[in-house]
Design a protein around this motif. Structure first.
Motif, PDB file in Angstrom:
ATOM      1  N   GLY A 169      36.909  31.853  46.704  1.00  0.00           N
ATOM      2  CA  GLY A 169      35.488  31.736  46.382  1.00  0.00           C
ATOM      3  C   GLY A 169      35.190  31.959  44.914  1.00  0.00           C
ATOM      4  N   HIS A 170      33.965  31.637  44.552  1.00  0.00           N
ATOM      5  CA  HIS A 170      33.568  31.699  43.144  1.00  0.00           C
ATOM      6  C   HIS A 170      33.150  33.094  42.683  1.00  0.00           C
ATOM      7  CE1 HIS A 170      29.761  31.190  45.281  1.00  0.00           C
ATOM      8  NE2 HIS A 170      29.172  31.728  44.224  1.00  0.00           N
ATOM      9  N   THR A 171      33.052  34.068  43.585  1.00  0.00           N
ATOM     10  CA  THR A 171      32.649  35.413  43.178  1.00  0.00           C
ATOM     11  C   THR A 171      33.833  36.350  42.986  1.00  0.00           C
ATOM     12  OG1 THR A 171      32.393  36.215  45.450  1.00  0.00           O
ATOM     13  CG2 THR A 171      30.462  35.187  44.423  1.00  0.00           C
ATOM     14  N   GLU A 172      35.059  35.880  43.271  1.00  0.00           N
ATOM     15  CA  GLU A 172      36.248  36.733  43.225  1.00  0.00           C
ATOM     16  C   GLU A 172      37.110  36.374  42.021  1.00  0.00           C
ATOM     17  OE1 GLU A 172      38.290  37.384  47.033  1.00  0.00           O
ATOM     18  OE2 GLU A 172      40.154  37.019  45.953  1.00  0.00           O
ATOM     19  N   THR A 173      37.397  37.372  41.166  1.00  0.00           N
ATOM     20  CA  THR A 173      38.266  37.172  40.014  1.00  0.00           C
ATOM     21  C   THR A 173      39.441  38.140  40.106  1.00  0.00           C
ATOM     22  OG1 THR A 173      36.359  36.563  38.648  1.00  0.00           O
ATOM     23  CG2 THR A 173      38.392  37.170  37.487  1.00  0.00           C
ATOM     24  N   ALA A 174      40.634  37.596  40.297  1.00  0.00           N
ATOM     25  CA  ALA A 174      41.831  38.433  40.425  1.00  0.00           C
ATOM     26  C   ALA A 174      42.164  39.083  39.092  1.00  0.00           C
ATOM     27  CB  ALA A 174      43.002  37.594  40.911  1.00  0.00           C
ATOM     28  N   ILE A 175      42.525  40.378  39.140  1.00  0.00           N
ATOM     29  CA  ILE A 175      42.917  41.083  37.917  1.00  0.00           C
ATOM     30  C   ILE A 175      44.330  41.643  38.004  1.00  0.00           C
ATOM     31  CG2 ILE A 175      40.578  41.591  37.152  1.00  0.00           C
ATOM     32  CD1 ILE A 175      40.904  44.425  38.297  1.00  0.00           C
ATOM     33  N   ALA A 176      44.903  41.697  39.215  1.00  0.00           N
ATOM     34  CA  ALA A 176      46.269  42.207  39.363  1.00  0.00           C
ATOM     35  C   ALA A 176      46.828  41.803  40.719  1.00  0.00           C
ATOM     36  CB  ALA A 176      46.297  43.727  39.228  1.00  0.00           C
ATOM     37  N   ASP A 181      56.235  48.268  44.270  1.00  0.00           N
ATOM     38  CA  ASP A 181      55.696  49.331  43.415  1.00  0.00           C
ATOM     39  C   ASP A 181      55.245  48.809  42.062  1.00  0.00           C
ATOM     40  OD1 ASP A 181      56.163  51.251  45.329  1.00  0.00           O
ATOM     41  OD2 ASP A 181      58.143  51.787  44.562  1.00  0.00           O
ATOM     42  N   ARG A 182      55.336  47.508  41.839  1.00  0.00           N
ATOM     43  CA  ARG A 182      55.009  46.946  40.523  1.00  0.00           C
ATOM     44  C   ARG A 182      53.630  46.308  40.507  1.00  0.00           C
ATOM     45  NH1 ARG A 182      58.727  43.324  37.702  1.00  0.00           N
ATOM     46  NH2 ARG A 182      57.325  43.904  36.045  1.00  0.00           N
ATOM     47  N   VAL A 183      52.953  46.450  39.385  1.00  0.00           N
ATOM     48  CA  VAL A 183      51.660  45.815  39.160  1.00  0.00           C
ATOM     49  C   VAL A 183      51.896  44.637  38.228  1.00  0.00           C
ATOM     50  CG1 VAL A 183      49.328  46.096  38.232  1.00  0.00           C
ATOM     51  CG2 VAL A 183      50.438  48.003  39.436  1.00  0.00           C
ATOM     52  N   HIS A 184      51.466  43.457  38.655  1.00  0.00           N
ATOM     53  CA  HIS A 184      51.631  42.231  37.871  1.00  0.00           C
ATOM     54  C   HIS A 184      50.263  41.691  37.475  1.00  0.00           C
ATOM     55  CE1 HIS A 184      55.886  41.791  39.083  1.00  0.00           C
ATOM     56  NE2 HIS A 184      55.467  42.291  40.231  1.00  0.00           N
ATOM     57  N   ARG A 185      50.221  41.027  36.350  1.00  0.00           N
ATOM     58  CA  ARG A 185      49.008  40.330  35.939  1.00  0.00           C
ATOM     59  C   ARG A 185      48.991  38.965  36.608  1.00  0.00           C
ATOM     60  NH1 ARG A 185      50.246  42.373  30.284  1.00  0.00           N
ATOM     61  NH2 ARG A 185      48.774  44.069  30.032  1.00  0.00           N
ATOM     62  N   PRO A 186      47.801  38.457  36.929  1.00  0.00           N
ATOM     63  CA  PRO A 186      47.746  37.088  37.453  1.00  0.00           C
ATOM     64  C   PRO A 186      48.390  36.136  36.449  1.00  0.00           C
ATOM     65  CG  PRO A 186      45.626  38.158  37.709  1.00  0.00           C
ATOM     66  CD  PRO A 186      46.488  39.075  36.868  1.00  0.00           C
ATOM     67  N   GLY A 187      49.205  35.251  36.939  1.00  0.00           N
ATOM     68  CA  GLY A 187      49.897  34.316  36.061  1.00  0.00           C
ATOM     69  C   GLY A 187      51.314  34.718  35.722  1.00  0.00           C
ATOM     70  N   ASP A 188      51.700  35.985  36.002  1.00  0.00           N
ATOM     71  CA  ASP A 188      53.096  36.384  35.795  1.00  0.00           C
ATOM     72  C   ASP A 188      53.979  35.464  36.624  1.00  0.00           C
ATOM     73  OD1 ASP A 188      52.427  38.478  34.165  1.00  0.00           O
ATOM     74  OD2 ASP A 188      53.082  40.065  35.525  1.00  0.00           O
ATOM     75  N   GLU A 189      55.067  35.029  36.044  1.00  0.00           N
ATOM     76  CA  GLU A 189      55.975  34.134  36.758  1.00  0.00           C
ATOM     77  C   GLU A 189      56.449  34.747  38.075  1.00  0.00           C
ATOM     78  OE1 GLU A 189      59.146  32.342  34.534  1.00  0.00           O
ATOM     79  OE2 GLU A 189      57.902  32.290  32.729  1.00  0.00           O
TER      80      GLU A 189
END
Length: 178
Positions: free
Chosen positions: A134-141, A146-154
């Motif tokens: 949907g248009h109201t949701e923006t992924a940030i991680a 146990d790892r935190v990735h940024r959107p777009g990480d391979e």
């Protein structure tokens, strides 16, 4: 007592007692809880309460707040699953407000759930689910293991079952015509 009466009136179970006493924790059903939040006025009481909760319940998630960064490790070794250091958090926001006041305003908005912007999470149930819905949701991680990735990480270009997506959700106000 007034706050306890008001909580009970609203249908929330309130218990009067010292949080670190076994009898109080048993009355609060800590032994069967899936999550326990410990937010007390002193770090010492918080540490003792976390120890007691962990003694009663080996499997629950314990989220604890403390005032001093120096007590984080002690709380974690006492059994807290997650520790929020209030002085560090407040200090970061104050520093941000001095340099970028509008950004600090947004962070405060994110910390006030149910009003404006909210931080939320969803669990991926099927491989290949979309990062954003949907248009109201923006992924940030994306959390994988146990790892935190940024959107777009391979590493996380394709979501897998078990991943968690942390996102900012913008509450959409309905117009009067709706």
């Amino acid at each position: 007592e007034d706050a306890l009466d008001e909580a009970n009136r609203l249908g929330v179970t309130g218990i009067s007692g010292k949080a670190y006493e076994t009898s109080t924790l048993e009355a609060a059903r800590a032994s069967t809880a899936t999550r326990v939040i410990v937010a007390l006025s002193s770090d010492e009481q918080t540490i003792l309460t976390v120890l007691r909760v962990r003694e009663l319940n080996k499997d629950c998630v314990i989220i604890a707040s403390c005032k001093e960064e120096s007590n984080r490790d002690l709380l974690e070794s006492s059994g807290a699953s997650e520790v929020v250091v209030s002085s560090s958090s407040a200090g970061r926001i104050l520093g941000m407000a001095a340099e970028t006041p509008d950004a600090a305003r947004v962070v405060n908005d994110l910390l006030t759930f149910g009003d404006g912007l909210d931080i939320n999470e969803r669990h991926i149930k099927v491989d290949g689910e979309p990062l954003e819905r949907g248009h109201t949701e923006t992924a940030i991680a994306v959390i994988r293991g146990d790892r935190v990735h940024r959107p777009g990480d391979e590493d996380c270009s394709t979501l897998r079952q078990g991943d968690q997506v942390i996102y900012i959700d913008q509450a959409v106000e309905e117009s009067e015509d709706s």
